[in-house]
Design a protein around this motif. Structure first.
Motif, PDB file in Angstrom:
ATOM      1  N   GLU A  32      -3.830 -10.949  13.581  1.00 56.71           N
ATOM      2  CA  GLU A  32      -3.070 -10.854  12.347  1.00 56.71           C
ATOM      3  C   GLU A  32      -3.935 -10.200  11.260  1.00 56.71           C
ATOM      4  O   GLU A  32      -5.133 -10.451  11.175  1.00 56.71           O
ATOM      5  N   SER A  33      -3.304  -9.363  10.431  1.00 54.75           N
ATOM      6  CA  SER A  33      -4.023  -8.700   9.337  1.00 54.75           C
ATOM      7  C   SER A  33      -3.226  -8.889   8.053  1.00 54.75           C
ATOM      8  O   SER A  33      -2.157  -8.298   7.875  1.00 54.75           O
ATOM      9  N   ASN A  34      -3.749  -9.726   7.208  1.00 55.32           N
ATOM     10  CA  ASN A  34      -3.077 -10.047   5.950  1.00 55.32           C
ATOM     11  C   ASN A  34      -3.963  -9.542   4.810  1.00 55.32           C
ATOM     12  O   ASN A  34      -4.873 -10.233   4.349  1.00 55.32           O
ATOM     13  N   VAL A  35      -3.705  -8.302   4.398  1.00 55.22           N
ATOM     14  CA  VAL A  35      -4.473  -7.677   3.315  1.00 55.22           C
ATOM     15  C   VAL A  35      -3.528  -7.482   2.139  1.00 55.22           C
ATOM     16  O   VAL A  35      -2.587  -6.688   2.218  1.00 55.22           O
ATOM     17  N   ILE A  36      -3.781  -8.189   1.053  1.00 51.88           N
ATOM     18  CA  ILE A  36      -2.877  -8.181  -0.099  1.00 51.88           C
ATOM     19  C   ILE A  36      -3.685  -7.938  -1.376  1.00 51.88           C
ATOM     20  O   ILE A  36      -4.774  -8.510  -1.547  1.00 51.88           O
ATOM     21  N   VAL A  37      -3.155  -7.102  -2.255  1.00 49.68           N
ATOM     22  CA  VAL A  37      -3.720  -6.909  -3.593  1.00 49.68           C
ATOM     23  C   VAL A  37      -2.685  -7.367  -4.598  1.00 49.68           C
ATOM     24  O   VAL A  37      -1.529  -6.927  -4.560  1.00 49.68           O
ATOM     25  N   LYS A  38      -3.092  -8.225  -5.508  1.00 48.11           N
ATOM     26  CA  LYS A  38      -2.203  -8.746  -6.535  1.00 48.11           C
ATOM     27  C   LYS A  38      -2.738  -8.376  -7.918  1.00 48.11           C
ATOM     28  O   LYS A  38      -3.928  -8.118  -8.087  1.00 48.11           O
ATOM     29  N   GLY A  39      -1.852  -8.388  -8.887  1.00 44.34           N
ATOM     30  CA  GLY A  39      -2.272  -8.169 -10.260  1.00 44.34           C
ATOM     31  C   GLY A  39      -1.813  -6.834 -10.802  1.00 44.34           C
ATOM     32  O   GLY A  39      -1.065  -6.080 -10.151  1.00 44.34           O
ATOM     33  N   ALA A  40      -2.297  -6.488 -12.012  1.00 42.16           N
ATOM     34  CA  ALA A  40      -1.836  -5.290 -12.722  1.00 42.16           C
ATOM     35  C   ALA A  40      -2.161  -4.011 -11.964  1.00 42.16           C
ATOM     36  O   ALA A  40      -1.465  -3.001 -12.109  1.00 42.16           O
ATOM     37  N   GLY A  41      -3.218  -4.032 -11.148  1.00 40.12           N
ATOM     38  CA  GLY A  41      -3.614  -2.808 -10.445  1.00 40.12           C
ATOM     39  C   GLY A  41      -3.060  -2.682  -9.053  1.00 40.12           C
ATOM     40  O   GLY A  41      -3.409  -1.738  -8.321  1.00 40.12           O
ATOM     41  N   ALA A  42      -2.172  -3.596  -8.651  1.00 42.15           N
ATOM     42  CA  ALA A  42      -1.694  -3.615  -7.270  1.00 42.15           C
ATOM     43  C   ALA A  42      -0.971  -2.333  -6.885  1.00 42.15           C
ATOM     44  O   ALA A  42      -1.042  -1.885  -5.733  1.00 42.15           O
ATOM     45  N   GLN A  43      -0.256  -1.705  -7.835  1.00 38.73           N
ATOM     46  CA  GLN A  43       0.514  -0.496  -7.540  1.00 38.73           C
ATOM     47  C   GLN A  43      -0.176   0.780  -8.015  1.00 38.73           C
ATOM     48  O   GLN A  43       0.432   1.848  -8.000  1.00 38.73           O
ATOM     49  N   ALA A  44      -1.416   0.659  -8.454  1.00 40.13           N
ATOM     50  CA  ALA A  44      -2.150   1.861  -8.881  1.00 40.13           C
ATOM     51  C   ALA A  44      -2.308   2.813  -7.702  1.00 40.13           C
ATOM     52  O   ALA A  44      -2.571   2.375  -6.578  1.00 40.13           O
ATOM     53  N   PRO A  45      -2.141   4.130  -7.909  1.00 39.13           N
ATOM     54  CA  PRO A  45      -2.246   5.088  -6.788  1.00 39.13           C
ATOM     55  C   PRO A  45      -3.551   4.968  -6.025  1.00 39.13           C
ATOM     56  O   PRO A  45      -3.568   5.112  -4.791  1.00 39.13           O
ATOM     57  N   GLU A  46      -4.655   4.699  -6.727  1.00 36.84           N
ATOM     58  CA  GLU A  46      -5.952   4.604  -6.061  1.00 36.84           C
ATOM     59  C   GLU A  46      -5.999   3.403  -5.124  1.00 36.84           C
ATOM     60  O   GLU A  46      -6.561   3.477  -4.023  1.00 36.84           O
ATOM     61  N   VAL A  47      -5.398   2.277  -5.554  1.00 37.02           N
ATOM     62  CA  VAL A  47      -5.365   1.080  -4.706  1.00 37.02           C
ATOM     63  C   VAL A  47      -4.477   1.311  -3.489  1.00 37.02           C
ATOM     64  O   VAL A  47      -4.844   0.978  -2.351  1.00 37.02           O
ATOM     65  N   LEU A  48      -3.309   1.893  -3.712  1.00 37.08           N
ATOM     66  CA  LEU A  48      -2.389   2.158  -2.601  1.00 37.08           C
ATOM     67  C   LEU A  48      -3.025   3.097  -1.578  1.00 37.08           C
ATOM     68  O   LEU A  48      -2.831   2.936  -0.370  1.00 37.08           O
ATOM     69  N   SER A  49      -3.791   4.072  -2.052  1.00 38.63           N
ATOM     70  CA  SER A  49      -4.456   5.005  -1.132  1.00 38.63           C
ATOM     71  C   SER A  49      -5.476   4.281  -0.263  1.00 38.63           C
ATOM     72  O   SER A  49      -5.571   4.529   0.946  1.00 38.63           O
TER      73      SER A  49
END
Length: 564
Positions: free
Chosen positions: A99-116
């Motif tokens: 299982e791979s549960n990698v999650i980013v939360k907070g104001a930067g979660a949808q930032a293009p750099e994070v999504l990349s």
């Protein structure tokens, strides 16, 4: 008793053996290199037993293999005839991601750099598990937070559960970015120049989203003003609050006066020397003064320049200049006095335009005639230089163009329009390098005999057509001396091959003419050369053959400096 004491000291004194030499037998190069790095980091004393060496080497090999995702490897040791420790490894089945549960939360979660970062991570189910990939993902998220101002970011969960029974690794990674900080107050600490001028160099302002790269660019821009010997641009992290971080800019000005001496040599002008004096800061508005002297046998010149910055001291300024130039070369003798004002600025895309107004008085002898001309010349220049690779670039281009106007309507002695353009291009791949150059010029108006000598066109030399002397290609006057030309067209195609780390071989073809009516033959020069890469740019030595130069077809050319 003395012998017993010496024996006891010998036992207590640590001595170290030479590093143990290992031979690692693993087909996969990346895994083999990782194991070798772990093993070579070990040190053992001279009297370490073989059993301990093998035990600790087994531990290090196991750690190296697990870092690459292999938990069920078989490790065996033996010693070869060269007394090297041979490590034989059967990798076994690799550990796969369950299982791979990698999650980013907070104001930067949808930032293009994070999504990349999340899209490119290597921690998907059923893929080979690697601690290096896991640590890389965590490091990338942390670095991203530091760059973009998520200073309260951290890992809420960071765990890997390994099941040897199932041969899987379950990943649970939850990263909280928090809010993104903005730039707070920007305080410039200097009494030498107007702080507003420094602030104009920044690509950000109070209230903009934080970006550490912009801070680095701001520091570089300040450095390019050439005002300061010490520059510190830092965020005040310890006093940040309310999602704002203040910026402190600490500046220490350069010495009141600076001096430079220089020397060089080329086949065009021979030995040359220069001396330069600069006062980088005259007043709090950032005005500066520069004076420079350049000396060689054929040409001597001295000038002084007073620079007045406007909004931006790097790209937006006015230069006021006076100068004296004396030249005695081939059939040209010229003495020129110049006073000018030039307005410089920058366009988007690294284009640098300028407009100028120049007064010029020139006394000259060209060939068999002599004259004196007073000129008032308005005009403009535009240039763009792009390069990668520093003083020895591996890619780039340089475009320069100018237009000058002289007319009796504003009290000039001669009517003409003078246009020039120089275009250079550099491309390289691996050890191969290609250089191209095209130079064009034209004078339109009064006859060439009325144009001052320094403004006429000549070809030939290191930076023109090799295989010919400097400025020796030109129409001739009635006495057989060089007249100078109304038009210029020269070009170069050069190929370089790097055969050693700091050395290149070159082959080239130069061609062109300086002419008044395009009836003159095209002059062609071909040759070979070598390039030695030095800290101040490539040193070039060329052997060229001038195909239309019957008196002295073979020429040696020597020069130094960047190709662009």
């Amino acid at each position: 008793m003395f012998r017993i004491l010496i024996f006891a000291l010998a036992l207590l004194t640590p001595t170290f053996a030479n590093a143990i030499e290992y031979v690692v037998n693993i087909d996969d190069k990346a895994i083999r290199n990782n194991v070798e790095q772990y093993l070579q980091a070990q040190t053992f004393s001279e009297n370490t037993r073989q059993r301990r060496i093998r035990r600790e080497s087994r531990e290090q090999t196991t750690n190296a293999l697990r870092a690459m995702g292999y938990y069920k490897s078989t490790i065996k040791f033996e010693e070869d005839d060269k007394q090297r420790l041979v490590v034989n490894v059967d990798l076994g089945e690799p550990l796969l991601i369950g299982e791979s549960n990698v999650i980013v939360k907070g104001a930067g979660a949808q930032a293009p750099e994070v999504l990349s970062i999340l899209q490119n991570n290597q921690l998907e189910p059923n893929q080979l598990f690697s601690h290096q990939a896991y640590d890389k993902l965590k490091s990338e998220l942390s670095r991203l937070s530091v760059r973009y101002g998520y200073f309260d970011a951290g890992f809420e969960v960071s765990e890997v559960k390994v099941s040897l029974a199932r041969n899987t690794a379950d990943i649970n990674l939850v990263y909280l970015t928090g809010e993104r900080y903005t730039f707070g107050n920007i305080e410039v600490q200097t009494e030498d120049v107007n702080p507003a001028m420094i602030l104009d160099l920044a690509e950000f302002k109070t209230g903009d989203a934080f970006d550490s790269v912009k801070l680095g660019e701001f520091s570089q821009q300040i450095s390019e003003t050439d005002y300061f010997k010490s520059i510190s641009v830092r965020p005040l992290m310890e006093s940040r609050e309310q999602q704002k971080v203040d910026i402190e800019v600490g500046l220490v000005r350069k010495e009141k006066n600076s001096y430079e001496l220089g020397a060089g040599v080329s086949t065009d002008v021979g030995v040359r020397a220069s001396a330069k004096w600069t006062r980088p800061i005259v007043n709090s508005n950032g005005h500066s003064i520069t004076s420079e002297l350049e000396l060689s046998l054929p040409k001597q010149q001295v000038y002084a320049s007073y620079r007045i910055p406007h909004e931006n001291p790097i790209d937006d300024f006015t230069d006021l200049q006076i100068g004296y130039v004396r030249e005695d070369k081939n059939d040209t003798k010229s003495t020129k006095y110049v006073a000018s004002g030039t307005r410089n600025w920058r366009w988007d895309g690294d284009w640098y335009p300028s407009l100028f107004l120049r007064f010029q008085r020139e006394d000259y002898i060209q060939g068999s005639t002599s004259d004196s001309k007073d000129l008032i010349i308005p005009g403009g220049n535009i240039s763009r230089l792009r390069s990668r690779g520093g003083l020895d670039p591996n890619w780039g281009d340089n475009i320069q163009a100018s237009a000058e106007f002289s007319n009796s309507l504003w009290a000039s002695d001669v009517d003409f329009v003078r246009l020039t353009t120089v275009n250079k291009i550099l491309r390289s791949t691996n050890k191969h390098r290609f250089v191209g150059r095209l130079e064009l010029g034209g004078i339109f108006g009064d006859p060439i005999e009325d144009i001052p000598a320094s403004m006429r066109f000549f070809a030939g030399g290191d930076q023109s057509i090799r295989g010919y002397g400097h400025k020796t290609i030109s129409p001739l006057d009635e006495s057989g001396q060089l007249l100078g030309a109304s038009y210029l067209a020269t070009s170069t195609i050069e190929y370089n091959y790097q055969f050693l780390d700091k050395w290149r071989a070159a082959i080239f073809v130069d061609a062109g003419t300086a002419t008044n009516d395009f009836t003159d033959p095209i002059s062609i020069g071909t040759g070979v050369g070598v390039r030695w890469i030095t800290p101040v740019g490539p040193l070039r030595l060329d052997f060229a053959y001038g195909h239309q130069n019957p008196d002295s077809p073979w020429q040696i050319h020597f020069s130094i400096g960047p190709d662009l």
